[in-house]
Design a protein around this motif. Structure first.
Motif, PDB file in Angstrom:
ATOM      1  N   PHE A 281       4.645  14.214  -9.385  1.00  0.00           N
ATOM      2  CA  PHE A 281       6.006  14.704  -9.584  1.00  0.00           C
ATOM      3  C   PHE A 281       7.022  13.756  -8.954  1.00  0.00           C
ATOM      4  O   PHE A 281       6.841  13.320  -7.801  1.00  0.00           O
ATOM      5  CB  PHE A 281       6.164  16.100  -8.994  1.00  0.00           C
ATOM      6  N   PRO A 282       8.092  13.413  -9.672  1.00  0.00           N
ATOM      7  CA  PRO A 282       9.103  12.485  -9.151  1.00  0.00           C
ATOM      8  C   PRO A 282       9.698  12.921  -7.813  1.00  0.00           C
ATOM      9  O   PRO A 282       9.977  12.078  -6.952  1.00  0.00           O
ATOM     10  CB  PRO A 282      10.171  12.478 -10.256  1.00  0.00           C
ATOM     11  N   LYS A 283       9.887  14.230  -7.613  1.00  0.00           N
ATOM     12  CA  LYS A 283      10.454  14.702  -6.354  1.00  0.00           C
ATOM     13  C   LYS A 283       9.547  14.350  -5.182  1.00  0.00           C
ATOM     14  O   LYS A 283      10.018  13.897  -4.121  1.00  0.00           O
ATOM     15  CB  LYS A 283      10.678  16.212  -6.408  1.00  0.00           C
ATOM     16  N   ASP A 284       8.240  14.549  -5.349  1.00  0.00           N
ATOM     17  CA  ASP A 284       7.295  14.225  -4.274  1.00  0.00           C
ATOM     18  C   ASP A 284       7.281  12.724  -4.007  1.00  0.00           C
ATOM     19  O   ASP A 284       7.209  12.292  -2.851  1.00  0.00           O
ATOM     20  CB  ASP A 284       5.896  14.704  -4.643  1.00  0.00           C
ATOM     21  N   ARG A 285       7.341  11.952  -5.067  1.00  0.00           N
ATOM     22  CA  ARG A 285       7.362  10.497  -4.925  1.00  0.00           C
ATOM     23  C   ARG A 285       8.618  10.062  -4.160  1.00  0.00           C
ATOM     24  O   ARG A 285       8.541   9.248  -3.233  1.00  0.00           O
ATOM     25  CB  ARG A 285       7.330   9.831  -6.296  1.00  0.00           C
ATOM     26  N   SER A 286       9.772  10.610  -4.528  1.00  0.00           N
ATOM     27  CA  SER A 286      11.028  10.245  -3.868  1.00  0.00           C
ATOM     28  C   SER A 286      11.007  10.622  -2.398  1.00  0.00           C
ATOM     29  O   SER A 286      11.442   9.851  -1.536  1.00  0.00           O
ATOM     30  CB  SER A 286      12.206  10.920  -4.566  1.00  0.00           C
ATOM     31  N   GLN A 287      10.480  11.809  -2.093  1.00  0.00           N
ATOM     32  CA  GLN A 287      10.464  12.243  -0.704  1.00  0.00           C
ATOM     33  C   GLN A 287       9.529  11.392   0.148  1.00  0.00           C
ATOM     34  O   GLN A 287       9.814  11.131   1.321  1.00  0.00           O
ATOM     35  CB  GLN A 287      10.079  13.726  -0.627  1.00  0.00           C
TER      36      GLN A 287
ATOM     37  N   ASP B 250       0.820  -1.212   0.000  1.00  0.00           N
ATOM     38  CA  ASP B 250       0.000   0.000   0.000  1.00  0.00           C
ATOM     39  C   ASP B 250       0.851   1.258   0.000  1.00  0.00           C
ATOM     40  O   ASP B 250       0.473   2.277  -0.596  1.00  0.00           O
ATOM     41  CB  ASP B 250      -0.970  -0.009   1.192  1.00  0.00           C
ATOM     42  N   GLU B 251       2.027   1.220   0.627  1.00  0.00           N
ATOM     43  CA  GLU B 251       2.919   2.382   0.600  1.00  0.00           C
ATOM     44  C   GLU B 251       3.475   2.604  -0.808  1.00  0.00           C
ATOM     45  O   GLU B 251       3.587   3.751  -1.271  1.00  0.00           O
ATOM     46  CB  GLU B 251       4.061   2.193   1.600  1.00  0.00           C
ATOM     47  N   ARG B 252       3.823   1.528  -1.493  1.00  0.00           N
ATOM     48  CA  ARG B 252       4.327   1.669  -2.867  1.00  0.00           C
ATOM     49  C   ARG B 252       3.222   2.194  -3.784  1.00  0.00           C
ATOM     50  O   ARG B 252       3.482   3.009  -4.684  1.00  0.00           O
ATOM     51  CB  ARG B 252       4.846   0.322  -3.376  1.00  0.00           C
ATOM     52  N   THR B 253       2.007   1.733  -3.562  1.00  0.00           N
ATOM     53  CA  THR B 253       0.882   2.223  -4.363  1.00  0.00           C
ATOM     54  C   THR B 253       0.681   3.711  -4.146  1.00  0.00           C
ATOM     55  O   THR B 253       0.462   4.474  -5.103  1.00  0.00           O
ATOM     56  CB  THR B 253      -0.403   1.461  -3.999  1.00  0.00           C
ATOM     57  N   LYS B 254       0.780   4.151  -2.888  1.00  0.00           N
ATOM     58  CA  LYS B 254       0.629   5.575  -2.593  1.00  0.00           C
ATOM     59  C   LYS B 254       1.754   6.378  -3.231  1.00  0.00           C
ATOM     60  O   LYS B 254       1.533   7.461  -3.773  1.00  0.00           O
ATOM     61  CB  LYS B 254       0.598   5.802  -1.085  1.00  0.00           C
ATOM     62  N   ALA B 255       2.964   5.838  -3.189  1.00  0.00           N
ATOM     63  CA  ALA B 255       4.099   6.528  -3.800  1.00  0.00           C
ATOM     64  C   ALA B 255       3.884   6.717  -5.294  1.00  0.00           C
ATOM     65  O   ALA B 255       4.210   7.766  -5.859  1.00  0.00           O
ATOM     66  CB  ALA B 255       5.387   5.749  -3.547  1.00  0.00           C
ATOM     67  N   ASP B 256       3.323   5.716  -5.933  1.00  0.00           N
ATOM     68  CA  ASP B 256       3.110   5.773  -7.382  1.00  0.00           C
ATOM     69  C   ASP B 256       2.040   6.794  -7.781  1.00  0.00           C
ATOM     70  O   ASP B 256       1.956   7.167  -8.953  1.00  0.00           O
ATOM     71  CB  ASP B 256       2.732   4.391  -7.918  1.00  0.00           C
ATOM     72  N   ARG B 257       1.235   7.220  -6.828  1.00  0.00           N
ATOM     73  CA  ARG B 257       0.182   8.186  -7.144  1.00  0.00           C
ATOM     74  C   ARG B 257       0.707   9.612  -7.269  1.00  0.00           C
ATOM     75  O   ARG B 257       0.013  10.477  -7.792  1.00  0.00           O
ATOM     76  CB  ARG B 257      -0.912   8.142  -6.066  1.00  0.00           C
ATOM     77  N   PHE B 258       1.914   9.870  -6.778  1.00  0.00           N
ATOM     78  CA  PHE B 258       2.453  11.219  -6.854  1.00  0.00           C
ATOM     79  C   PHE B 258       2.775  11.558  -8.308  1.00  0.00           C
ATOM     80  O   PHE B 258       3.394  10.775  -9.026  1.00  0.00           O
ATOM     81  CB  PHE B 258       3.711  11.353  -5.998  1.00  0.00           C
TER      82      PHE B 258
END
Length: 251
Positions: free
Chosen positions: A56-62, A46-54
């Motif tokens: 902008f790459p910077k927001d995803r990385s952070q 679920d955390e990876r899924t949430k990350a993929d929703r960002f």
């Protein structure tokens, strides 16, 4: 509580957390690509899924770094692998460890802003943390009018103009830290309780509307994570010893 200008030290190898202690970790969200990939592998589905929703790459990385660092840090206290940690969420979205992994004892909270995260950890009591970047050009009086209490607005407007922006963000972090510690988020209206905000005034929860005993149950701690940021920790009770650690990407 007094303001704290801490030294952000590397933690000892035999890291322990005693009752009455608060540990606050400072985390840089600008990590190497290899670190980012390693942290991503520790996240839950679920955390990876949430990350993929960002978008902008910077927001995803952070997001990946903040959640991955949280896992890495909690795993040090629990002595279990970070990728097997599991979280529960209360009805307002506040995370906690599952009971089988110490959720009844180890309490934590996370906040991030402008490429930096703070993770506050303690035992057997509720805790919240908030960090904000200072912005001298922010429309602080207009925003305060909407969200701050009458007392806070009065104090803010009484300050010299050059102090108002810092006082605004000081107030904001203290209010956010408190509602995060309580665990009910913005279901607690920000204008229904008062915190201190004047420069040099000790951090404190002053009053909660309709609950005169509430303020005495909490401590607020002011932190300065950098020269351009302010932060606050709210914790239940008043007996504490603070340690500030720097997370350096260890797993």
């Amino acid at each position: 509580m007094i303001a704290v200008v801490p030294l952000w030290n590397s933690p000892p190898l035999d890291l322990t957390l005693d009752l009455g202690e608060i540990h606050v970790w400072r985390v840089s969200l600008a990590q190497t690509e290899s670190c980012l990939q390693s942290l991503q592998q520790t996240l839950s589905t679920d955390e990876r899924t949430k990350a993929d929703r960002f978008v902008f790459p910077k927001d995803r990385s952070q997001f990946i770094v903040s959640r991955g660092a949280l896992r890495a840090i909690l795993s040090r206290y629990l002595n279990i692998s970070s990728h097997i940690l599991r979280f529960d969420y209360n009805p307002y979205g506040k995370p906690s460890l599952i009971v089988a992994q110490g959720g009844n004892t180890l309490r934590f909270n996370l906040s991030h802003s402008r490429g930096m995260a703070l993770i506050a950890i303690t035992k057997n009591r509720d805790i919240g943390v908030d960090i904000e970047g200072l912005n001298a050009n922010f429309y602080c009086l207009e925003i305060a009018e909407k969200f701050f209490s009458p007392l806070e607005n009065s104090v803010l407007r009484s300050l010299p103009e050059h102090l108002q922006a810092t006082a605004f963000f000081t107030c904001w972090t203290r209010k956010e830290a408190y509602i995060k510690a309580v665990g009910k988020g913005l279901s607690i209206p920000l204008n229904k309780f008062d915190v201190s905000l004047a420069p040099g005034e000790p951090a404190a929860l002053l009053n909660v509307e309709g609950n005169p005993e509430e303020a005495s149950k909490w401590s607020l701690i002011e932190l300065f994570p950098s020269s351009y940021m302010v932060a606050a920790v709210a914790v239940a009770g008043d007996c504490w010893k603070l340690h500030c650690w720097e997370w350096t990407g260890e797993f």
